[in-house]
Design a protein around this motif. Structure first.
Motif, short mmCIF file in Angstrom:
data_model
loop_
_atom_site.label_atom_id
_atom_site.label_comp_id
_atom_site.label_asym_id
_atom_site.label_seq_id
_atom_site.Cartn_x
_atom_site.Cartn_y
_atom_site.Cartn_z
N ARG A 1 0.88 -1.29 0.03
CA ARG A 1 -0.24 0.10 -0.03
C ARG A 1 0.91 1.20 0.03
O ARG A 1 0.24 2.25 -0.02
CB ARG A 1 -0.99 0.13 1.25
CG ARG A 1 -2.09 -1.03 1.02
CD ARG A 1 -2.90 -0.93 2.44
NE ARG A 1 -4.00 -1.91 2.28
CZ ARG A 1 -5.03 -2.15 3.05
NH1 ARG A 1 -5.22 -1.52 4.26
NH2 ARG A 1 -5.83 -2.99 2.84
N LEU A 2 2.17 1.14 0.17
CA LEU A 2 2.89 2.23 0.08
C LEU A 2 3.57 2.59 -1.21
O LEU A 2 4.21 3.57 -1.59
CB LEU A 2 4.37 1.93 0.91
CG LEU A 2 4.04 1.79 2.38
CD1 LEU A 2 5.35 1.41 3.11
CD2 LEU A 2 3.10 2.89 3.09
N LYS A 3 3.17 1.82 -2.18
CA LYS A 3 3.56 1.86 -3.73
C LYS A 3 2.39 2.26 -4.42
O LYS A 3 1.01 2.05 -4.09
CB LYS A 3 4.20 0.53 -4.23
CG LYS A 3 5.25 0.14 -3.27
CD LYS A 3 6.00 -1.17 -3.99
CE LYS A 3 7.26 -1.59 -3.09
NZ LYS A 3 7.77 -2.81 -3.68
N SER A 4 2.20 2.82 -5.82
CA SER A 4 1.58 2.91 -6.86
C SER A 4 0.72 1.68 -7.16
O SER A 4 1.32 0.74 -7.11
CB SER A 4 2.14 3.56 -8.14
OG SER A 4 1.23 3.66 -9.08
N PRO A 5 -0.52 1.90 -7.22
CA PRO A 5 -1.53 3.15 -7.06
C PRO A 5 -1.95 3.51 -5.99
O PRO A 5 -2.55 4.38 -5.95
CB PRO A 5 -2.59 2.30 -8.28
CG PRO A 5 -2.92 1.14 -7.78
CD PRO A 5 -1.46 0.62 -7.53
N HIS A 6 -1.53 2.91 -4.79
CA HIS A 6 -2.11 3.36 -3.55
C HIS A 6 -1.61 4.46 -2.95
O HIS A 6 -1.91 4.94 -1.86
CB HIS A 6 -1.87 2.07 -2.61
CG HIS A 6 -2.54 0.91 -3.25
ND1 HIS A 6 -3.70 0.52 -3.48
CD2 HIS A 6 -1.73 -0.23 -3.56
CE1 HIS A 6 -4.07 -0.61 -3.93
NE2 HIS A 6 -2.68 -1.24 -3.97
N THR A 7 -0.54 5.14 -3.41
CA THR A 7 -0.08 6.32 -2.99
C THR A 7 -0.77 7.62 -3.48
O THR A 7 -0.55 8.70 -2.90
CB THR A 7 1.34 6.60 -3.59
OG1 THR A 7 1.43 6.53 -5.17
CG2 THR A 7 2.43 5.50 -3.23
N ALA A 8 -1.72 7.32 -4.11
CA ALA A 8 -3.10 8.47 -4.43
C ALA A 8 -4.40 7.95 -4.45
O ALA A 8 -4.60 6.84 -4.64
CB ALA A 8 -2.55 9.05 -6.07
N SER A 9 -5.11 8.88 -3.98
CA SER A 9 -6.56 8.52 -3.93
C SER A 9 -7.22 8.28 -5.23
O SER A 9 -7.03 8.78 -6.25
CB SER A 9 -7.24 9.71 -3.01
OG SER A 9 -8.72 9.43 -2.86
N GLN A 10 -8.14 7.19 -5.11
CA GLN A 10 -8.74 6.88 -6.50
C GLN A 10 -10.27 7.34 -6.54
O GLN A 10 -11.00 7.32 -7.47
CB GLN A 10 -8.99 5.29 -6.65
CG GLN A 10 -7.59 4.78 -6.90
CD GLN A 10 -6.91 3.97 -6.04
OE1 GLN A 10 -7.47 3.60 -5.00
NE2 GLN A 10 -5.63 3.43 -6.54
N ALA A 11 -10.51 8.03 -5.43
CA ALA A 11 -12.09 8.45 -5.14
C ALA A 11 -12.12 9.38 -3.99
O ALA A 11 -11.48 9.30 -3.16
CB ALA A 11 -12.95 7.56 -5.22
N THR A 12 -13.03 10.51 -4.20
CA THR A 12 -13.38 11.37 -2.92
C THR A 12 -14.82 11.44 -2.70
O THR A 12 -15.57 11.34 -3.81
CB THR A 12 -12.84 12.70 -3.23
OG1 THR A 12 -11.52 12.84 -3.49
CG2 THR A 12 -13.24 13.75 -2.15
N LEU A 13 -15.09 11.16 -1.59
CA LEU A 13 -16.30 10.93 -1.24
C LEU A 13 -16.69 11.93 0.12
O LEU A 13 -15.99 11.82 1.24
CB LEU A 13 -16.71 9.39 -0.60
CG LEU A 13 -16.33 8.36 -1.65
CD1 LEU A 13 -16.40 6.86 -1.17
CD2 LEU A 13 -17.33 8.41 -2.99
N ASP A 14 -17.64 12.71 -0.05
CA ASP A 14 -18.02 13.44 1.17
C ASP A 14 -19.49 13.30 1.80
O ASP A 14 -19.98 12.41 1.34
CB ASP A 14 -18.05 15.11 0.76
CG ASP A 14 -19.16 15.34 -0.67
OD1 ASP A 14 -20.16 14.66 -0.59
OD2 ASP A 14 -18.73 15.93 -1.69
N ASP A 15 -19.85 13.88 2.66
CA ASP A 15 -21.08 13.77 3.49
C ASP A 15 -22.12 14.04 2.78
O ASP A 15 -23.32 13.54 3.17
CB ASP A 15 -21.00 14.41 4.89
CG ASP A 15 -20.70 15.80 4.66
OD1 ASP A 15 -20.51 16.32 3.41
OD2 ASP A 15 -20.37 16.59 5.45
#
Length: 497
Positions: free
Chosen positions: A222-236
Motif C-alpha cells: 500500500r506504500l506503492k502505486s497505485p495506492h500512493t494516490a486517492s482513487q475517489a473522493t467521497l463527501d458527507d
C-alpha cells in the motif's frame, strides 16, 4: 435510482463454464434463462470479503443468495427439477455486474463455492437460500507437508504452499514479499494456518479477492502505486459514515523473538520398529516422521538403510535385492514405497532414514516500548513468534515498526454507499479491497482524509433495485513510511521495516 445488469452464475455442472454474460437482474420471477444463470430468480444477495481492521487477519468471504423457488427448481428433494443431481454443495458461484453509464463492464464482485442449499416452503412464496463461502474454506481444510524452504521470500513460499494445497495456478495474485525467510517448513499443517504464519511475520495481508484469487499483499504494497494516490473522493453529501475512536488497536509494548537453529551432522532420523512382510509382487508404503526438520536427506541405500529376508528374524535367504524403493523426502517426513519383486513374501528386517537435522537453539527476544502510550492507554502487548526471522536485528526492526504504527489509537471508520446516482453506483461496483479513497465529512471535522478499504460488504435487493455497500476503512498514516525507490527520506517520512 440507477441499477446495473448483474450476472449471478452457478456452475451446476461443475465443468468450469458459466452461461453467457450479461443477464438481466430479476424483474420477472420464474425459471432462469439457462440453468447456470440464476440471476432472474434472485430476490436478494449479500456478499463480503476482507478484514475488519489493521493487524487482524482476513476472515473467509461469504455470500448469501435468496432465490425465488415457486417452481421448486432449487429443491434438492425435487426429482423433477432440471437441476436434479447437481443441487449439491461446492459448486462454483460467480457474481459480476455491467453498468454502461459508468463504463463498467463484466466487473467481478464475488467468487466462491456453495456451502449449503436451504429451501424455505411458504404458503405465499417458496424461496431457497444459497449460502456460499470463498477459497478460505478450501485452504483451511487442505493439509500441507512441505520440503525445506531456505532463503526464499514470503510471497514465493506462499505460492509453494498453494501448490502443495493443489490450488489453481490461475487464481493467484501474490506479491513477492519483503522478507527473505532463512528456514521454513510445515508438517501435517493446514495450508491456511501456514500462510497466515507468513502473513504475520511479513506484516502483510492475505485474502481471497473478488475474482476468487488468493491475494497476498506484502507490507509495502500500500506504500506503492497505485495506492500512493486517492482513487475517489467521497463527501458527507454522498455517504453515511460511522466513526469510532478507541484503544483496541493500540500496541505500546511489542516483542519479537528470534530462534537459532543448529545444523547437525548426518545421522539417523527415523527407523522402522517392526518387521513387516510384503507379499510377493505387492507394494507397501510407510510415512517416516522426524522429530526435527531436516535437510540433505539420504536416499535409502541397500544393506545400509534397508534389508529384507525370507524369514522374520533376519534368517533365511537375503532378499534385499528383490526390494525396489521409491523415496520422497520432505522437511519433517518422508514417504517410502517398498515393492517386493520376488515370487515369495519378503520380511523387511531394516528400514531407516538418514539426514542432517536442525535442532532448536537459543531463543532471544527483542522489544520496543513507548512509555507515553503506556501511561495514556495502559500496557498493551503484541508478540511475534519469530521462527521465520533472519536474525535478532530483524526482530528489533519488526518491533520498532509495529510500535511506530500502532502506539496511538486508530479510528475505526465504516462508510455506507447506496446507488442513488451514477457516480456512486460506479464507485460501488469498482472499488476494491486496498483501494485508497479520500473522505470529506464536515460533521466529523474530517477534511480530505485518506483511508484504505480493508473490507467490502455488499447488499443487493432486486425488487427495490437497491445496491448498498459498507466499506471498513483503515486510516492512511499521515506521516508516510519511506520505501526504497518510492519515497524521499526526510522530516515527512520515517523508514519502513
Amino acid at each position: 435510482m440507477p441499477f446495473p445488469t448483474y450476472e449471478v452464475g452457478i456452475d451446476w455442472g461443475n465443468d468450469g463454464a458459466f452461461d453467457s454474460f450479461p443477464y438481466t437482474f430479476p424483474i420477472n420471477f420464474g425459471y432462469a434463462n439457462h440453468d447456470d444463470n440464476v440471476t432472474s430468480d434472485v430476490m436478494r444477495m449479500t456478499f463480503s470479503h476482507g478484514r475488519d481492521s489493521e493487524l487482524q487477519r482476513a476472515t473467509g468471504g461469504s455470500c448469501e443468495i435468496t432465490l425465488n423457488n415457486d417452481s421448486q427448481k432449487y429443491s434438492p428433494a425435487n426429482s423433477g427439477s432440471a437441476l436434479t443431481g447437481n443441487l449439491v454443495p461446492n459448486r462454483p458461484v460467480r457474481v459480476r455486474a455491467t453498468f454502461a453509464a459508468g463504463s463498467v463492464t463484466d466487473e467481478p464482485l464475488w467468487y466462491g463455492f456453495i456451502e449449503s442449499i436451504v429451501p424455505h416452503p411458504h404458503h405465499t412464496q417458496h424461496t431457497c437460500v444459497i449460502r456460499c463461502i470463498d477459497g478460505f474454506d478450501y485452504l483451511n481444510r487442505a493439509v500441507v507437508d512441505t520440503e525445506l524452504f531456505a532463503s526464499d521470500t514470503t510471497g514465493n513460499i506462499i505460492g509453494e504452499l498453494l501448490d502443495d494445497a493443489i490450488w489453481s495456478s490461475t487464481l493467484r495474485n501474490l506479491d513477492a514479499g519483503q522478507d527473505t525467510v532463512p528456514l521454513a517448513r510445515w508438517h501435517d499443517s493446514k495450508a491456511l494456518a501456514a500462510i497466515q504464519t507468513l502473513e504475520s511475520t511479513e506484516l502483510g495481508f492475505f485474502y481471497i479477492d473478488a475474482q476468487g484469487r488468493a491475494a497476498f499483499e506484502d507490507r509495502h504494497h500500500r506504500l506503492k502505486s497505485p495506492h500512493t494516490a486517492s482513487q475517489a473522493t467521497l463527501d458527507d453529501t454522498m455517504t453515511t459514515l460511522t466513526y469510532e475512536y478507541n484503544a483496541r488497536s493500540v500496541f505500546n509494548n511489542v516483542r519479537a523473538s528470534y530462534t537459532e537453529y543448529e545444523l547437525q551432522a548426518t545421522a539417523e532420523l527415523w527407523r522402522l520398529s517392526e518387521t513387516p512382510s510384503i507379499p510377493a509382487g505387492e507394494t507397501r508404503t510407510w510415512i517416516a516422521e522426524f522429530d526435527d526438520f531436516s535437510t540433505n536427506i539420504v536416499t535409502p541405500v541397500a544393506t545400509t538403510d534397508y534389508t529384507a529376508n525370507s524369514a522374520s528374524g533376519g534368517g533365511g535367504t537375503d532378499m534385499t535385492g528383490d526390494i525396489n524403493v521409491t523415496f520422497t523426502p520432505l522437511a519433517q517426513s518422508a514417504e517410502l514405497q517398498l515393492e517386493n519383486t520376488a515370487s515369495v513374501p519378503a520380511f523387511i528386517t531394516l528400514l531407516k532414514v538418514r539426514g542432517d537435522a536442525y535442532t532448536k537453539g537459543d531463543v532471544t527476544i527483542r522489544e520496543a516500548t513507548d512509555s507515553t502510550s503506556q501511561t495514556a492507554y495502559h500496557l498493551r502487548t503484541k508478540s511475534l513468534d519469530g521462527q521465520f526471522l533472519n536474525d535478532i536485528d530483524q526482530a528489533q526492526d519488526y518491533a520498532d515498526f509495529v510500535l511506530a504504527r500502532f502506539k496511538d489509537p486508530q479510528p475505526e471508520v465504516s462508510m455506507t454507499l447506496t446507488n442513488k446516482d451514477n457516480t456512486l453506483l460506479t464507485e460501488i461496483l469498482t472499488r476494491k479491497v486496498s483501494d485508497r479513497i479520500t473522505v470529506d465529512n464536515d460533521e466529523l471535522a474530517m477534511v480530505n482524509q485518506d483511508f484504505y478499504i480493508n473490507k467490502v460488504e455488499h447488499t443487493v435487493l432486486g425488487k427495490e433495485q437497491l445496491h448498498r455497500v459498507v466499506y471498513r476503512l483503515a486510516e492512511v498514516d499521515e506521516e508516510e513510511f519511506w520505501t526504497l525507490d518510492i519515497s524521499t527520506l526526510g522530516t515527512a517520512t520515517r523508514l519502513a521495516y
